[in-house]
Design a protein around this motif. Structure first.
Motif: not given
Length: 166
Positions: A26-29, A81-88, A148-153
């Motif tokens: 869901n977040t990756e999308s 870049l902050e959000v992509t680092a968190k996802i990685k 991931l829920s926070q990253i989504n937001r």
């Protein structure tokens, strides 16, 4: 074992891994919206780009590279870049549970994961790393789902703040 001294149920582990995969997908999308905004295109075109790249890593790399281009404002650049680092960072945990075999203990002990990866060393190879599932692992999975829920937001906030296609 659980805090109550009972072994971890394989079904409990699988339910959490399923939730982790749902939260991840869901977040990756949502990277579609970042791609649309960064490429200056519509969501449909960004979806084609997203689906053409067949790994999470490739999608994240593209988003990062586009964010690093000179035409981005500093705030936009930093936040993406902050959000992509968190996802990685969370990708390692996700991969651990998606690239393994699940084994249960017929004597009632905790389930285990057996990693399905070859580790090349200088003079040999290693494979089949086994890890027992315990309360800490379950807690790590729950924490990742929350992250991931926070990253989504955070991504939705960026979509709105930077006027990306939604």
């Amino acid at each position: 074992m659980t805090a109550q001294g009972r072994p971890i149920a394989l079904d409990d582990l699988l339910l959490r891994v399923g939730k982790l995969n749902y939260a991840w997908t869901n977040t990756e999308s949502l990277l579609i919206h970042l791609l649309a905004g960064l490429c200056g295109t519509d969501k449909e075109t960004a979806t084609v780009i997203f689906l053409t790249l067949n790994t999470s890593r490739a999608r994240l790399d593209l988003v990062e590279r586009l964010a690093k281009m000179d035409r981005r404002g500093r705030d936009e650049h930093i936040r993406i870049l902050e959000v992509t680092a968190k996802i990685k960072k969370l990708g390692g945990l996700r991969n651990r549970f998606n690239h393994c075999i699940y084994a249960f203990d017929p004597d009632g002990g905790n389930p285990r994961t057996i990693l399905m990866r070859i580790a090349d060393r200088k003079h040999d190879i290693r494979m089949g790393q086994t890890n027992e599932i315990d309360e800490t692992v379950l807690s790590d999975i729950e924490s990742a789902i929350g992250a991931l829920s926070q990253i989504n937001r955070d991504i939705w906030d960026m979509v709105q703040d930077f006027h990306y296609p939604s």
